[in-house]
Motif scaffolding. Structure first.
Motif, PDB file in Angstrom:
ATOM      1  N   SER A 150      -3.172  10.871  14.313  1.00  0.00           N
ATOM      2  CA  SER A 150      -2.860   9.775  15.244  1.00  0.00           C
ATOM      3  C   SER A 150      -1.521   9.908  15.957  1.00  0.00           C
ATOM      4  CB  SER A 150      -2.893   8.441  14.494  1.00  0.00           C
ATOM      5  OG  SER A 150      -1.986   8.481  13.428  1.00  0.00           O
ATOM      6  N   ARG A 151      -0.668  10.885  15.525  1.00  0.00           N
ATOM      7  CA  ARG A 151       0.649  11.084  16.162  1.00  0.00           C
ATOM      8  C   ARG A 151       1.404   9.761  16.314  1.00  0.00           C
ATOM      9  NH1 ARG A 151       0.587  16.231  15.471  1.00  0.00           N
ATOM     10  NH2 ARG A 151      -1.097  17.336  16.433  1.00  0.00           N
ATOM     11  N   ALA A 152       1.495   9.023  15.203  1.00  0.00           N
ATOM     12  CA  ALA A 152       2.168   7.721  15.260  1.00  0.00           C
ATOM     13  C   ALA A 152       3.656   7.842  14.958  1.00  0.00           C
ATOM     14  CB  ALA A 152       1.510   6.770  14.269  1.00  0.00           C
ATOM     15  N   GLY A 153       4.111   9.064  14.659  1.00  0.00           N
ATOM     16  CA  GLY A 153       5.535   9.260  14.354  1.00  0.00           C
ATOM     17  C   GLY A 153       5.873   9.070  12.883  1.00  0.00           C
ATOM     18  N   LEU A 154       4.909   9.312  11.985  1.00  0.00           N
ATOM     19  CA  LEU A 154       5.190   9.162  10.546  1.00  0.00           C
ATOM     20  C   LEU A 154       6.042  10.344  10.076  1.00  0.00           C
ATOM     21  CD1 LEU A 154       1.654   8.135   9.174  1.00  0.00           C
ATOM     22  CD2 LEU A 154       3.556   6.654   9.819  1.00  0.00           C
ATOM     23  N   PRO A 155       6.924  10.107   9.074  1.00  0.00           N
ATOM     24  CA  PRO A 155       7.783  11.183   8.578  1.00  0.00           C
ATOM     25  C   PRO A 155       6.978  12.134   7.683  1.00  0.00           C
ATOM     26  CG  PRO A 155       8.166   9.155   7.375  1.00  0.00           C
ATOM     27  CD  PRO A 155       7.131   8.835   8.378  1.00  0.00           C
ATOM     28  N   THR A 156       6.634  13.304   8.178  1.00  0.00           N
ATOM     29  CA  THR A 156       5.701  14.173   7.453  1.00  0.00           C
ATOM     30  C   THR A 156       6.327  14.839   6.226  1.00  0.00           C
ATOM     31  OG1 THR A 156       6.244  15.858   9.065  1.00  0.00           O
ATOM     32  CG2 THR A 156       4.177  14.680   9.397  1.00  0.00           C
ATOM     33  N   ASP A 157       7.672  14.753   6.105  1.00  0.00           N
ATOM     34  CA  ASP A 157       8.281  15.329   4.900  1.00  0.00           C
ATOM     35  C   ASP A 157       8.409  14.287   3.783  1.00  0.00           C
ATOM     36  OD1 ASP A 157      10.050  13.881   6.328  1.00  0.00           O
ATOM     37  OD2 ASP A 157      11.755  15.248   6.061  1.00  0.00           O
ATOM     38  N   ALA A 158       8.038  13.041   4.043  1.00  0.00           N
ATOM     39  CA  ALA A 158       8.152  12.003   3.001  1.00  0.00           C
ATOM     40  C   ALA A 158       7.142  12.263   1.884  1.00  0.00           C
ATOM     41  CB  ALA A 158       7.897  10.636   3.615  1.00  0.00           C
ATOM     42  N   GLU A 159       7.546  12.033   0.646  1.00  0.00           N
ATOM     43  CA  GLU A 159       6.613  12.179  -0.487  1.00  0.00           C
ATOM     44  C   GLU A 159       5.695  10.969  -0.577  1.00  0.00           C
ATOM     45  OE1 GLU A 159       5.533  14.395  -2.865  1.00  0.00           O
ATOM     46  OE2 GLU A 159       6.529  15.675  -1.406  1.00  0.00           O
ATOM     47  N   ALA A 160       6.233   9.816  -0.164  1.00  0.00           N
ATOM     48  CA  ALA A 160       5.417   8.593  -0.234  1.00  0.00           C
ATOM     49  C   ALA A 160       5.883   7.595   0.815  1.00  0.00           C
ATOM     50  CB  ALA A 160       5.540   7.969  -1.616  1.00  0.00           C
ATOM     51  N   LEU A 161       4.940   6.857   1.346  1.00  0.00           N
ATOM     52  CA  LEU A 161       5.266   5.718   2.215  1.00  0.00           C
ATOM     53  C   LEU A 161       4.782   4.462   1.522  1.00  0.00           C
ATOM     54  CD1 LEU A 161       4.094   6.658   5.839  1.00  0.00           C
ATOM     55  CD2 LEU A 161       6.399   6.708   4.890  1.00  0.00           C
ATOM     56  N   LEU A 162       5.609   3.421   1.559  1.00  0.00           N
ATOM     57  CA  LEU A 162       5.117   2.105   1.131  1.00  0.00           C
ATOM     58  C   LEU A 162       4.948   1.263   2.383  1.00  0.00           C
ATOM     59  CD1 LEU A 162       7.214   1.018  -2.005  1.00  0.00           C
ATOM     60  CD2 LEU A 162       4.915   2.003  -1.952  1.00  0.00           C
ATOM     61  N   LEU A 163       3.793   0.632   2.491  1.00  0.00           N
ATOM     62  CA  LEU A 163       3.523  -0.261   3.621  1.00  0.00           C
ATOM     63  C   LEU A 163       3.405  -1.654   3.016  1.00  0.00           C
ATOM     64  CD1 LEU A 163       1.714   2.547   3.853  1.00  0.00           C
ATOM     65  CD2 LEU A 163       1.261   1.647   6.075  1.00  0.00           C
ATOM     66  N   GLU A 214       0.827  -1.210   0.000  1.00  0.00           N
ATOM     67  CA  GLU A 214       0.000   0.000   0.000  1.00  0.00           C
ATOM     68  C   GLU A 214       0.857   1.253   0.000  1.00  0.00           C
ATOM     69  OE1 GLU A 214      -3.174  -2.023  -0.349  1.00  0.00           O
ATOM     70  OE2 GLU A 214      -3.733  -0.104   0.546  1.00  0.00           O
ATOM     71  N   PHE A 215       0.270   2.370  -0.368  1.00  0.00           N
ATOM     72  CA  PHE A 215       1.029   3.621  -0.280  1.00  0.00           C
ATOM     73  C   PHE A 215       0.153   4.749   0.260  1.00  0.00           C
ATOM     74  CE2 PHE A 215      -0.331   6.765  -3.386  1.00  0.00           C
ATOM     75  CZ  PHE A 215      -1.266   6.036  -4.100  1.00  0.00           C
ATOM     76  N   LEU A 216       0.835   5.755   0.795  1.00  0.00           N
ATOM     77  CA  LEU A 216       0.186   7.009   1.200  1.00  0.00           C
ATOM     78  C   LEU A 216       0.973   8.131   0.547  1.00  0.00           C
ATOM     79  CD1 LEU A 216      -0.092   6.626   5.122  1.00  0.00           C
ATOM     80  CD2 LEU A 216      -1.679   5.767   3.421  1.00  0.00           C
ATOM     81  N   ASP A 217       0.291   9.169   0.045  1.00  0.00           N
ATOM     82  CA  ASP A 217       1.015  10.331  -0.486  1.00  0.00           C
ATOM     83  C   ASP A 217       1.302  11.324   0.648  1.00  0.00           C
ATOM     84  OD1 ASP A 217      -1.374  11.703  -0.022  1.00  0.00           O
ATOM     85  OD2 ASP A 217      -1.389  12.688  -1.964  1.00  0.00           O
ATOM     86  N   ASN A 218       2.063  12.375   0.317  1.00  0.00           N
ATOM     87  CA  ASN A 218       2.516  13.300   1.358  1.00  0.00           C
ATOM     88  C   ASN A 218       1.351  13.932   2.118  1.00  0.00           C
ATOM     89  OD1 ASN A 218       3.090  16.464   1.820  1.00  0.00           O
ATOM     90  ND2 ASN A 218       4.769  15.187   2.565  1.00  0.00           N
ATOM     91  N   PHE A 219       0.310  14.361   1.378  1.00  0.00           N
ATOM     92  CA  PHE A 219      -0.806  15.021   2.059  1.00  0.00           C
ATOM     93  C   PHE A 219      -1.471  14.058   3.051  1.00  0.00           C
ATOM     94  CE2 PHE A 219      -5.291  16.293   2.332  1.00  0.00           C
ATOM     95  CZ  PHE A 219      -5.123  17.559   2.868  1.00  0.00           C
ATOM     96  N   THR A 220      -1.625  12.811   2.606  1.00  0.00           N
ATOM     97  CA  THR A 220      -2.275  11.818   3.484  1.00  0.00           C
ATOM     98  C   THR A 220      -1.375  11.512   4.685  1.00  0.00           C
ATOM     99  OG1 THR A 220      -3.300  10.907   1.500  1.00  0.00           O
ATOM    100  CG2 THR A 220      -3.463   9.578   3.484  1.00  0.00           C
ATOM    101  N   ILE A 221      -0.064  11.416   4.446  1.00  0.00           N
ATOM    102  CA  ILE A 221       0.864  11.140   5.567  1.00  0.00           C
ATOM    103  C   ILE A 221       0.718  12.238   6.630  1.00  0.00           C
ATOM    104  CG2 ILE A 221       3.312  10.975   6.255  1.00  0.00           C
ATOM    105  CD1 ILE A 221       3.865  10.072   3.293  1.00  0.00           C
ATOM    106  N   ARG A 222       0.722  13.496   6.173  1.00  0.00           N
ATOM    107  CA  ARG A 222       0.642  14.613   7.129  1.00  0.00           C
ATOM    108  C   ARG A 222      -0.693  14.594   7.873  1.00  0.00           C
ATOM    109  NH1 ARG A 222       0.674  19.416   4.480  1.00  0.00           N
ATOM    110  NH2 ARG A 222       0.863  18.595   2.372  1.00  0.00           N
ATOM    111  N   THR A 223      -1.758  14.268   7.122  1.00  0.00           N
ATOM    112  CA  THR A 223      -3.085  14.261   7.757  1.00  0.00           C
ATOM    113  C   THR A 223      -3.190  13.123   8.776  1.00  0.00           C
ATOM    114  OG1 THR A 223      -3.912  15.073   5.660  1.00  0.00           O
ATOM    115  CG2 THR A 223      -5.560  14.353   7.223  1.00  0.00           C
ATOM    116  N   VAL A 224      -2.655  11.970   8.424  1.00  0.00           N
ATOM    117  CA  VAL A 224      -2.698  10.826   9.356  1.00  0.00           C
ATOM    118  C   VAL A 224      -1.873  11.153  10.603  1.00  0.00           C
ATOM    119  CG1 VAL A 224      -1.954   8.422   9.689  1.00  0.00           C
ATOM    120  CG2 VAL A 224      -3.133   9.068   7.589  1.00  0.00           C
ATOM    121  N   GLU A 225      -0.707  11.752  10.395  1.00  0.00           N
ATOM    122  CA  GLU A 225       0.157  12.077  11.539  1.00  0.00           C
ATOM    123  C   GLU A 225      -0.540  13.070  12.474  1.00  0.00           C
ATOM    124  OE1 GLU A 225       2.514  10.567  12.660  1.00  0.00           O
ATOM    125  OE2 GLU A 225       3.284  11.950  14.153  1.00  0.00           O
ATOM    126  N   ASP A 226      -1.203  14.033  11.849  1.00  0.00           N
ATOM    127  CA  ASP A 226      -1.916  15.025  12.630  1.00  0.00           C
ATOM    128  C   ASP A 226      -3.032  14.364  13.454  1.00  0.00           C
ATOM    129  OD1 ASP A 226      -2.283  17.690  13.296  1.00  0.00           O
ATOM    130  OD2 ASP A 226      -4.037  17.814  11.978  1.00  0.00           O
TER     131      ASP A 226
END
Ligand SMILES: Cc1cc2nc3c(=O)[nH]c(=O)nc-3n(C[C@H](O)[C@H](O)[C@H](O)COP(=O)(O)OP(=O)(O)OC[C@H]3O[C@@H](n4cnc5c(N)ncnc54)[C@H](O)[C@@H]3O)c2cc1C
Length: 461
Positions: free
Chosen positions: A266-279, A252-264
């Motif tokens: 759940s505060r799980a410690g996701l890297p908010t400057d990442a362009e993409a996460l692969l899970l 799966e993937f999340l884009d930068n906007f989604t990463i920032r929104t998820v971090e905001d």
């Protein structure tokens, strides 16, 4: 017409409580999870057994009353919004029995109103596995899953609902019970009617019983999180993993906007400057899982991931998947209306599709988060807006049209898993040929000459 005498007949058949004509009940079943105009039906009925379900279908046909069968109404394409105020909504949540779980022959027989998660848990309690896992599985029904060919996070390795349907018994419009498939692993007796019913969205028949394939659960699994500063690198890594002949169960993937929104959120410690996460998760035999996890982590590093970590325990694994599960709720809380789409492209076209969605968002000044199933190219552009703002919603509709046009231009498809319903029926002729659409219409009119079964869906009016 729904006459007082028909209502009386339905009450005698189903009991007073299962025939609902109050305004509250009718309005409650006038919409589903798609962001579309609601249509209030004349009547809502709830058969609680097989025979009465069949009888309701034939009564609708005899009286020329359009009917829309409804599981939990979680579909995102307007499949359960009645086509007109003249008609009936037929609920299947009264037919919710798991009739058999066969541990010797690895299949189960269910009624259509069984909730997906209830079924998955019942199967797991017997040491077996039903892989299709739509994000809505806590609420959606198996009938709705089959009618939409629902997919989920495990689709890449385990396939989608159609890959588990061994047979479907359904009521045709005349109230005949049609049986398809069998309890055997192989069955090529006659036309593949079950195949036809999968993804038919209640337009060809009403499911009465479904035979589903079960599999043994994987012995081990390993989840990983890879961080990228560039979507193209993330996408290249997806292709490289597959080219290595590794099929993760989830990618799966999340884009930068989604990463920032998820971090905001759940505060799980996701890297908010990442362009993409692969899970990523691999499963299977423990030794194979370890070998594949190592290969994936070195591929990620080689192809430019700024970091890649593997979960060391159940807690860390849960944190990785929580980030994915939080994507929709985190985005949805930003604005009153969430338009969740499922444009799907060949895997290699993910960066191009994401770029197109981002530029459409800019063009119309809309907020769009993108996440989804990188492994199978099934993207979920999620437009956040306020439906009450007519001007803004007009732009959303134009943006959605353009997103689908782009997906088709990239040799993609209108829907990876949410179905066509009303929402995308106008695009059908952009994806399938005129002859194909004609064939589908011919099939529909042959099986349902009076247009009783969920009219207006998939192939339009
Ligand atoms: C938060 C959220 C997450 C979601 N995640 C996913 C996901 O990951 N993957 C995915 O594929 N979808 C997903 N969906 C969409 C939706 O949950 C699926 O399409 C699901 O299969 C619908 O099931 P349901 O019981 O709600 O069906 P409904 O919405 O009630 O009905 C769907 C269609 O099935 C027909 N139908 C229902 N019962 C029968 C029957 N007995 N016989 C014939 N036709 C019938 C209806 O007429 C309708 O056309 C999601 C939706 C939400 C809201």
């Amino acid at each position: 017409m729904i006459t007082p005498s028909l209502i009386k007949e339905l009450k005698a058949l189903l009991g007073n409580d299962n025939v609902m004509d109050s305004e509250v009940d009718r309005v409650s079943y006038s919409y589903d999870s798609a962001v579309l105009e609601s249509v209030v039906p004349e009547l809502v009925v709830r058969p609680v057994n097989s025979e009465t379900l069949g009888k309701v279908v034939s009564l609708c046909n005899e009286n020329r009353i359009p009917m829309t069968v409804r599981g939990s109404g979680t579909n995102l394409s307007g499949g359960t919004i009645p086509s007109s105020t003249h008609g009936m909504v037929v609920l299947t949540n009264g037919l919710n029995k798991i009739l058999e779980i066969n541990e010797d022959d690895l299949y189960a027989v269910v009624q259509p109103g069984v909730v997906t998660a209830t079924f998955a848990a019942a199967v797991a309690a017997k040491g077996l596995f039903y892989p299709p896992d739509p994000g809505s599985m806590a609420v959606s029904t198996l009938g709705g899953n089959v009618a939409e060919n629902a997919g989920g996070l495990r689709g890449l390795k385990y396939g989608v609902t159609k890959d588990y349907v061994m047979g479907v018994d359904f009521w045709d419009v005349n109230g005949n019970l049609i049986k398809s498939g069998s309890r055997t692993v192989k069955c090529v007796t006659g036309y593949n009617l079950g195949g036809l019913m999968v993804a038919s969205e209640g337009t060809l028949g009403v499911f009465d019983q479904i035979i589903l394939k079960l599999v043994p659960p994987p012995a081990a699994s390993r989840a990983m999180l890879a961080v990228f500063d560039n979507m193209a690198k993330a996408s290249e890594t997806v292709s490289a993993i597959i080219a290595e002949k590794i099929v993760p169960c989830t990618l799966e993937f999340l884009d930068n906007f989604t990463i920032r929104t998820v971090e905001d959120y759940s505060r799980a410690g996701l890297p908010t400057d990442a362009e993409a996460l692969l899970l990523i998760e691999v499963d299977g035999h423990p030794a194979q899982v370890e070998e594949e996890a190592q290969k994936i982590m070195s591929l990620c590093t080689r192809l430019g991931a700024s970091s890649v970590t593997a979960a060391q325990n159940a807690q860390e694994k849960a944190t990785i998947w929580q980030a994915r599960r939080d994507a929709l709720p985190a985005l949805a809380r930003l604005k009153p209306t969430t338009v969740l789409e499922d444009a799907t492209v060949p895997r290699s076209q993910i960066p191009a599709m994401i770029a197109a969605i981002q530029s459409i968002g800019k063009k119309y000044d809309l907020t769009i988060g993108i996440f989804g199933h990188a492994g199978d190219g099934n993207l979920h552009p999620t437009i956040l807006c306020d439906k009450r703002d007519k001007k803004e919603f007009g732009k959303v509709e134009q943006a959605v049209d353009e997103i689908f046009e782009h997906a088709l231009a990239l040799k993609g498809t209108l829907s990876g898993e949410h179905g066509i319903g009303i929402a995308k029926s106008k695009f059908m002729e952009h994806e399938v040929s005129r002859a194909t659409l004609g064939f589908c219409r011919h099939l529909k009119t042959s099986l349902d000459p009076h247009g009783i079964l969920n009219p207006g869906k998939i192939i339009g009016g």
